[in-house]
Write a protein that holds these residues in place. Structure first.
Motif, mmCIF file in Angstrom:
data_model
loop_
_atom_site.group_PDB
_atom_site.id
_atom_site.type_symbol
_atom_site.label_atom_id
_atom_site.label_comp_id
_atom_site.label_asym_id
_atom_site.label_seq_id
_atom_site.Cartn_x
_atom_site.Cartn_y
_atom_site.Cartn_z
ATOM 1 N N ALA A 91 0.679 -1.169 -0.206
ATOM 2 C CA ALA A 91 -0.114 0.043 -0.075
ATOM 3 C C ALA A 91 0.863 1.309 -0.042
ATOM 4 O O ALA A 91 1.998 1.392 0.556
ATOM 5 N N ASP A 92 0.332 2.118 -0.727
ATOM 6 C CA ASP A 92 1.083 3.818 -0.542
ATOM 7 C C ASP A 92 -0.167 4.565 -0.007
ATOM 8 O O ASP A 92 -1.223 4.562 -0.496
ATOM 9 N N ILE A 93 0.440 5.228 0.969
ATOM 10 C CA ILE A 93 -0.372 6.369 1.663
ATOM 11 C C ILE A 93 0.039 7.684 1.585
ATOM 12 O O ILE A 93 1.316 7.920 1.691
ATOM 13 N N GLU A 94 -0.771 8.609 1.180
ATOM 14 C CA GLU A 94 -0.465 9.990 0.881
ATOM 15 C C GLU A 94 -1.593 10.960 1.394
ATOM 16 O O GLU A 94 -2.630 10.441 1.438
ATOM 17 N N MET A 95 -1.004 12.228 1.921
ATOM 18 C CA MET A 95 -1.976 13.116 2.177
ATOM 19 C C MET A 95 -2.045 14.227 1.354
ATOM 20 O O MET A 95 -1.003 14.913 0.776
ATOM 21 N N GLN A 96 -3.114 14.717 0.693
ATOM 22 C CA GLN A 96 -3.265 15.799 -0.163
ATOM 23 C C GLN A 96 -3.994 16.902 0.432
ATOM 24 O O GLN A 96 -4.904 16.806 0.638
ATOM 25 N N ALA A 97 -3.182 17.754 0.879
ATOM 26 C CA ALA A 97 -3.882 18.638 1.772
ATOM 27 C C ALA A 97 -4.498 19.932 1.063
ATOM 28 O O ALA A 97 -5.597 20.572 1.103
ATOM 29 N N PHE A 98 -4.247 20.244 -0.303
ATOM 30 C CA PHE A 98 -4.750 21.281 -0.905
ATOM 31 C C PHE A 98 -5.139 20.887 -2.513
ATOM 32 O O PHE A 98 -4.297 19.800 -3.017
ATOM 33 N N ALA A 99 -5.705 21.568 -3.035
ATOM 34 C CA ALA A 99 -6.454 20.975 -4.342
ATOM 35 C C ALA A 99 -5.302 21.348 -5.158
ATOM 36 O O ALA A 99 -4.540 22.353 -5.278
ATOM 37 N N GLN A 100 -5.694 20.368 -6.170
ATOM 38 C CA GLN A 100 -4.592 20.583 -7.650
ATOM 39 C C GLN A 100 -5.297 20.630 -8.717
ATOM 40 O O GLN A 100 -6.400 20.388 -9.115
ATOM 41 N N LYS A 101 -4.170 21.264 -9.602
ATOM 42 C CA LYS A 101 -5.078 21.664 -11.206
ATOM 43 C C LYS A 101 -5.217 20.418 -12.062
ATOM 44 O O LYS A 101 -5.963 20.500 -12.780
ATOM 45 N N TYR A 102 -4.368 19.544 -11.793
ATOM 46 C CA TYR A 102 -4.356 18.221 -12.708
ATOM 47 C C TYR A 102 -5.598 17.189 -12.232
ATOM 48 O O TYR A 102 -6.147 17.376 -11.072
ATOM 49 N N ASP A 103 -5.924 16.373 -12.847
ATOM 50 C CA ASP A 103 -6.788 15.437 -12.834
ATOM 51 C C ASP A 103 -6.315 14.424 -11.722
ATOM 52 O O ASP A 103 -5.483 13.611 -12.043
ATOM 53 N N TYR A 104 -6.911 14.575 -10.571
ATOM 54 C CA TYR A 104 -6.368 13.693 -9.500
ATOM 55 C C TYR A 104 -6.562 12.066 -9.648
ATOM 56 O O TYR A 104 -6.034 11.291 -9.117
ATOM 57 N N GLY A 105 -7.658 11.906 -10.084
ATOM 58 C CA GLY A 105 -8.194 10.590 -10.484
ATOM 59 C C GLY A 105 -7.263 9.813 -11.325
ATOM 60 O O GLY A 105 -7.002 8.577 -11.058
ATOM 61 N N LYS A 106 -6.972 10.430 -12.565
ATOM 62 C CA LYS A 106 -5.908 9.820 -13.503
ATOM 63 C C LYS A 106 -4.578 9.513 -12.786
ATOM 64 O O LYS A 106 -3.876 8.607 -12.888
ATOM 65 N N ARG A 107 -4.205 10.510 -11.935
ATOM 66 C CA ARG A 107 -2.927 10.621 -10.956
ATOM 67 C C ARG A 107 -2.918 9.279 -10.163
ATOM 68 O O ARG A 107 -1.994 8.694 -10.121
ATOM 69 N N ALA A 108 -4.036 8.985 -9.314
ATOM 70 C CA ALA A 108 -4.196 7.961 -8.583
ATOM 71 C C ALA A 108 -4.269 6.625 -9.595
ATOM 72 O O ALA A 108 -3.487 5.803 -8.864
ATOM 73 N N GLU A 109 -4.590 6.658 -10.625
ATOM 74 C CA GLU A 109 -4.597 5.417 -11.393
ATOM 75 C C GLU A 109 -3.217 5.086 -11.855
ATOM 76 O O GLU A 109 -2.876 4.032 -11.750
ATOM 77 N N TYR A 110 -2.480 6.106 -12.148
ATOM 78 C CA TYR A 110 -0.996 5.937 -12.550
ATOM 79 C C TYR A 110 -0.161 5.511 -11.082
ATOM 80 O O TYR A 110 0.575 4.523 -11.392
ATOM 81 N N GLN A 111 -0.486 5.997 -10.206
ATOM 82 C CA GLN A 111 0.327 5.686 -8.818
ATOM 83 C C GLN A 111 0.206 3.998 -8.611
ATOM 84 O O GLN A 111 0.862 3.532 -8.182
#
Length: 336
Positions: A91-111
């Motif tokens: 498992a990878d755990i991460e904290m995203q405190a602030f909104a991002q301009k990129y598509d976060y869903g696609k980023r999660a799929e890549y991760q």
């Protein structure tokens, strides 16, 4: 405590001497909460992993946070907290405190895909591909229309049949915690973890935190770990710098939105003049100007709201920067 109450960096950091707690939604604090070399941090991480994956974990180990590069030019991936379980799951755990301009869903799929390839040994059979989890705590609304605190994603057919249980993405949305703070006994374990992460550093929410920590051992250990690391000056400094960076980001975004609004007004005025002159009458010119200005202003505000929704800002934040009320913002946001 509100960041605006502090005039200097040193004044901000001095909170550590008054018993204040670090914000666990800041990346550096979040990582220290779970990875400090203490029993409390280890037990807290163990509890969080079991709650997020919905499975019993006997043992786990922290692993490298940089995914290996398979070829030149491959996009790099850095994991906040990477773990491998006794059965080969990871498992990878991460904290995203602030909104991002990129598509976060696609980023999660890549991760999660990179996580799978990181642990799949060369020459292994496909059947031995490990189950992997990309677990992300979000302090912004990734999907404003979804009211659930916890969202789980996996590959399935349209009628719900599972392709494989290998790739799993878990989003924990802290912006939706308010609706579950009064039902702690009914919440799932991961929902109560969301409440803890959202409220742990809030002096006005300590009654809720005490109820949680009395109820669940893993949260008690998390509270002990947070209290311990809150005496670390370096972590307070890191939190201060991240707060400053976010204020700068929001200020720049507000300035750009205001600039867009002014351009919209100018375009609306020009359109009004053109239409008014074409009518050839004074009243037509006046009406054209008014309608042009109004339409240009409204279109600029709609664009501001739509962009802000995609960035994950709350309704109140969008209302503040757009000049609309929250009902008007919601009406536009529902169409995004």
């Amino acid at each position: 405590m509100d960041f605006k109450n502090f005039r200097t960096e040193e004044e901000y950091i001095s909170q550590m001497h008054s018993g204040a707690l670090l914000n666990p939604r800041i990346d550096s604090t979040f990582k220290a909460l779970f990875t400090s070399p203490t029993k409390e941090a280890h037990d807290a991480l163990h509890s969080f992993l079991e709650a997020a994956t919905e499975r019993k974990i006997r043992t786990f180990a922290l692993t490298a946070t940089e995914a290996p590069m398979e070829f030149v030019g491959q996009r790099g991936v850095s994991y906040d907290i990477a773990c491998e379980f006794e059965d080969g799951f990871s498992a990878d755990i991460e904290m995203q405190a602030f909104a991002q301009k990129y598509d976060y869903g696609k980023r999660a799929e890549y991760q999660v895909a990179r996580l799978e390839t990181t642990y799949l040994k060369k020459g292994s059979r496909w059947e031995s591909a490990p189950v992997v989890y990309q677990i992300t705590v979000l302090d912004f609304a990734y999907d404003p229309k979804n009211k659930d605190v916890v969202s789980r994603y996996a590959m399935r057919t349209k009628d719900g049949r599972e392709l494989s249980n290998s790739l799993n993405v878990v989003f924990i949305d802290l912006t939706k915690v308010t609706g579950i703070e009064d039902r702690l006994e009914e919440n799932t374990k991961i929902e109560n973890w969301a409440v803890f992460l959202k409220d742990a550093d809030n002096p006005d929410k300590q009654g809720i935190i005490k109820t949680l920590t009395d109820k669940e051992e893993g949260l008690m250990q998390a509270q002990k770990s947070l209290s311990s690391i809150s005496s670390d000056r370096d972590l307070w400094f890191a939190q201060y710098r991240q707060e400053i960076a976010e204020i700068d980001r929001i200020s720049n975004m507000h300035a750009m939105m205001q600039d867009g609004l002014e351009k919209g007004k100018a375009e609306g005025l020009a359109l009004g003049k053109a239409e008014g002159l074409a009518l050839g009458r004074a009243e037509g010119r006046a009406e054209g100007r008014a309608e042009g200005r109004a339409e240009g202003k409204n279109e600029a505000k709609r664009e501001i709201v739509m962009n802000a929704v995609k960035m994950g800002l709350s309704l109140s934040q969008i209302a503040q920067i757009s000049g609309l009320n929250e009902d008007e913002v919601k009406e536009i946001a529902d169409k995004v």
